[in-house]
Design an enzyme around this catalytic site. Structure first.
Site, PDB file in Angstrom:
ATOM      1  N   ARG A 117       3.238  -1.473  10.775  1.00 57.29           N
ATOM      2  CA  ARG A 117       4.339  -1.653  11.719  1.00 57.29           C
ATOM      3  C   ARG A 117       4.647  -3.081  12.160  1.00 57.29           C
ATOM      4  NH1 ARG A 117       1.981   3.281  14.954  1.00 57.29           N
ATOM      5  NH2 ARG A 117       0.177   2.397  13.862  1.00 57.29           N
ATOM      6  N   LYS A 133       0.848  -1.188   0.000  1.00 53.12           N
ATOM      7  CA  LYS A 133       0.000   0.000   0.000  1.00 53.12           C
ATOM      8  C   LYS A 133       0.882   1.236   0.000  1.00 53.12           C
ATOM      9  CE  LYS A 133      -2.207   1.721   3.818  1.00 53.12           C
ATOM     10  NZ  LYS A 133      -2.288   3.178   3.980  1.00 53.12           N
ATOM     11  N   ASP A 149     -13.971  14.707  -3.902  1.00 53.85           N
ATOM     12  CA  ASP A 149     -14.111  16.005  -4.582  1.00 53.85           C
ATOM     13  C   ASP A 149     -15.389  15.946  -5.409  1.00 53.85           C
ATOM     14  OD1 ASP A 149     -13.538  18.523  -5.866  1.00 53.85           O
ATOM     15  OD2 ASP A 149     -11.410  18.158  -5.546  1.00 53.85           O
ATOM     16  N   THR A 158     -11.594   5.304  11.005  1.00 59.21           N
ATOM     17  CA  THR A 158     -11.601   4.674  12.341  1.00 59.21           C
ATOM     18  C   THR A 158     -11.144   5.658  13.415  1.00 59.21           C
ATOM     19  OG1 THR A 158      -9.462   3.718  11.783  1.00 59.21           O
ATOM     20  CG2 THR A 158     -11.353   2.266  11.643  1.00 59.21           C
ATOM     21  N   ASP A 206      -3.547   4.354  -1.793  1.00 59.62           N
ATOM     22  CA  ASP A 206      -4.509   4.775  -0.762  1.00 59.62           C
ATOM     23  C   ASP A 206      -4.538   6.298  -0.667  1.00 59.62           C
ATOM     24  OD1 ASP A 206      -6.063   4.941   1.553  1.00 59.62           O
ATOM     25  OD2 ASP A 206      -4.439   4.334   2.890  1.00 59.62           O
ATOM     26  N   LYS A 237      -7.575   8.135  -1.016  1.00 60.78           N
ATOM     27  CA  LYS A 237      -8.882   8.543  -0.446  1.00 60.78           C
ATOM     28  C   LYS A 237      -9.442   9.794  -1.128  1.00 60.78           C
ATOM     29  CE  LYS A 237      -7.861   6.734   4.203  1.00 60.78           C
ATOM     30  NZ  LYS A 237      -6.415   6.451   4.179  1.00 60.78           N
TER      31      LYS A 237
HETATM   32  O1  C5P Z   1       1.261   0.321  11.256  1.00 63.10           O
HETATM   33  P1  C5P Z   1      -0.179  -0.084  11.136  1.00 63.10           P
HETATM   34  O2  C5P Z   1      -0.366  -1.580  10.950  1.00 63.10           O
HETATM   35  O3  C5P Z   1      -1.030   0.478  12.254  1.00 63.10           O
HETATM   36  O4  C5P Z   1      -0.647   0.610   9.773  1.00 63.10           O
HETATM   37  C1  C5P Z   1      -1.969   0.523   9.316  1.00 63.10           C
HETATM   38  C2  C5P Z   1      -2.095   1.252   8.010  1.00 63.10           C
HETATM   39  O5  C5P Z   1      -3.460   1.323   7.667  1.00 63.10           O
HETATM   40  C3  C5P Z   1      -1.600   2.699   8.014  1.00 63.10           C
HETATM   41  O6  C5P Z   1      -1.141   2.971   6.699  1.00 63.10           O
HETATM   42  C4  C5P Z   1      -2.844   3.499   8.339  1.00 63.10           C
HETATM   43  O7  C5P Z   1      -2.802   4.789   7.814  1.00 63.10           O
HETATM   44  C5  C5P Z   1      -3.894   2.678   7.597  1.00 63.10           C
HETATM   45  N1  C5P Z   1      -5.257   2.838   8.077  1.00 63.10           N
HETATM   46  C6  C5P Z   1      -5.634   2.581   9.371  1.00 63.10           C
HETATM   47  N2  C5P Z   1      -6.946   2.742   9.737  1.00 63.10           N
HETATM   48  C7  C5P Z   1      -7.840   3.162   8.849  1.00 63.10           C
HETATM   49  C8  C5P Z   1      -7.461   3.402   7.530  1.00 63.10           C
HETATM   50  C9  C5P Z   1      -6.140   3.238   7.176  1.00 63.10           C
HETATM   51  O8  C5P Z   1      -4.826   2.186  10.190  1.00 63.10           O
HETATM   52  N3  C5P Z   1      -9.084   3.266   9.191  1.00 63.10           N
END
Ligand code: C5P
Length: 236
Positions: free
Chosen positions: A215, A36, A68, A123, A63, A65
Site C-alpha cells: 500500500r 510480487k 503439502d 506474522t 507468493d 506459500k
Molecule cells: O500493503 P502492505 O505493504 O501491508 O503489503 C504487504 C504485503 O506483504 C502483502 O502482500 C501481505 O500479504 C504480505 N505479507 C505480509 N506479512 C507477512 C507475509 C506477507 O504483510 N508476514
C-alpha cells in the site's frame, strides 16, 4: 537468480486489468520494478498474468506459500519453475523433507532455478495462538530461528519475516541467508493493518535483503515516486 537487494511491490489486486493498469504507470522506467503476485491475483488471473508481467520485463516473486506432501510440492514446483518466475515460497512447517522436495522440483535441467524462501511463522500468528492453538511450545522468536535453520538445512535461500526479525534470522543462519521482509512503511505514512513495521532505511540497517511493499506504493498518489523513494532509501 542473483540476490541483489531490491524493493518488491506487492501487486495485491483482484484482476489482471487492475494490476496491468497499475503497472502501466511504470512503462517509462528503464528498470521495471520487481513485483510480487500473491494468492489473490494468481487465483484471479493465473499463469497468463505471470507471463504478461515477464514479457513486460518484471522480475516476479510468486507468493503462493506451498504446503503439502513432499511429492505434490515437488511436482507443483516443477510447474512453477517452467513459468520462469524469479522467487517462490513454501511453509517451513511442511518439514525439511518438503522443503528439499520443493528445491528439487524447482531446479531446471540446466541447474538454474528461482530463489526459494520459506515462511517461518506468519506474522499474523501471535505467541499465544502459536502455543495454544498450534501447540508449538516455546518463545516465538526461538521457533522462527529454528524454522529458519530448518530451511537453511534443506538448502533454501532464505525466509520471509518481519523486518524486526531479520537480525535474529541472520544470527541463526548467517549473513548470506536471505531475509525478505514485508511490514514496511515510510515514517510519514499510515500503518494500515500492519503492526510490526519499520522504514525502508531501517530495514536495510537491520539486514533485510528484499523488502515487500504494498500500500505505501500501490495506494500512493504518485506510485512511481513512492517506488523510487523506497529504492533510494533501501538500495542506496
Ligand atoms: O500493503 P502492505 O505493504 O501491508 O503489503 C504487504 C504485503 O506483504 C502483502 O502482500 C501481505 O500479504 C504480505 N505479507 C505480509 N506479512 C507477512 C507475509 C506477507 O504483510 N508476514
Amino acid at each position: 537468480m542473483e540476490k541483489v537487494r531490491d524493493v518488491i511491490i506487492a501487486c495485491d489486486f483482484g484482476s489482471a486489468e487492475q494490476a496491468l493498469e497499475f503497472l502501466d504507470r511504470f512503462a517509462a522506467e528503464e528498470r521495471k520494478p520487481f513485483v510480487k503476485i500473491g494468492m489473490e491475483l494468481y487465483y484471479a488471473a493465473g499463469n497468463e498474468i505471470v507471463r504478461e508481467l515477464k514479457r513486460r520485463g518484471h522480475k516476479i516473486f510468486l507468493d503462493l506459500k506451498l504446503h503439502d506432501i513432499p511429492n505434490t510440492v515437488r511436482k507443483a514446483m516443477k510447474v512453477l519453475s517452467a513459468l520462469d518466475v524469479d522467487m517462490v515460497n513454501v511453509h517451513a512447517s511442511g518439514t525439511r523433507e518438503m522443503m528439499a522436495a520443493a528445491l528439487e522440483g524447482l531446479t531446471r535441467e540446466d541447474g538454474t532455478r528461482p530463489l526459494l524462501i520459506a515462511v517461518t511463522q506468519l506474522t499474523s500468528t501471535s505467541q499465544q495462538a502459536m502455543n495454544e492453538q498450534l501447540r508449538v511450545e516455546g518463545d516465538i522468536n526461538d521457533v522462527i530461528a529454528h524454522y529458519a535453520r530448518n530451511a537453511r538445512e534443506a538448502g533454501l535461500d532464505g525466509v520471509v519475516c518481519s523486518p524486526l526479525e531479520a537480525g535474529l534470522v541472520k544470527e541463526a543462519c548467517g549473513p548470506d541467508f536471505m531475509t525478505v521482509t514485508p511490514g514496511i512503511r515510510f515514517a510519514d505514512s499510515a500503518a494500515d493493518d500492519q503492526v510490526r513495521i519499520t522504514t525502508p532505511a531501517r530495514a536495510r540497517e537491520i539486514g533485510s535483503d528484499f523488502i515487500v511493499v504494498g500500500r505505501p506504493i500501490t495506494a500512493a498518489a504518485d506510485p512511481v515516486a513512492a517506488w523510487r523513494r523506497c529504492v533510494a532509501d533501501f538500495c542506496g
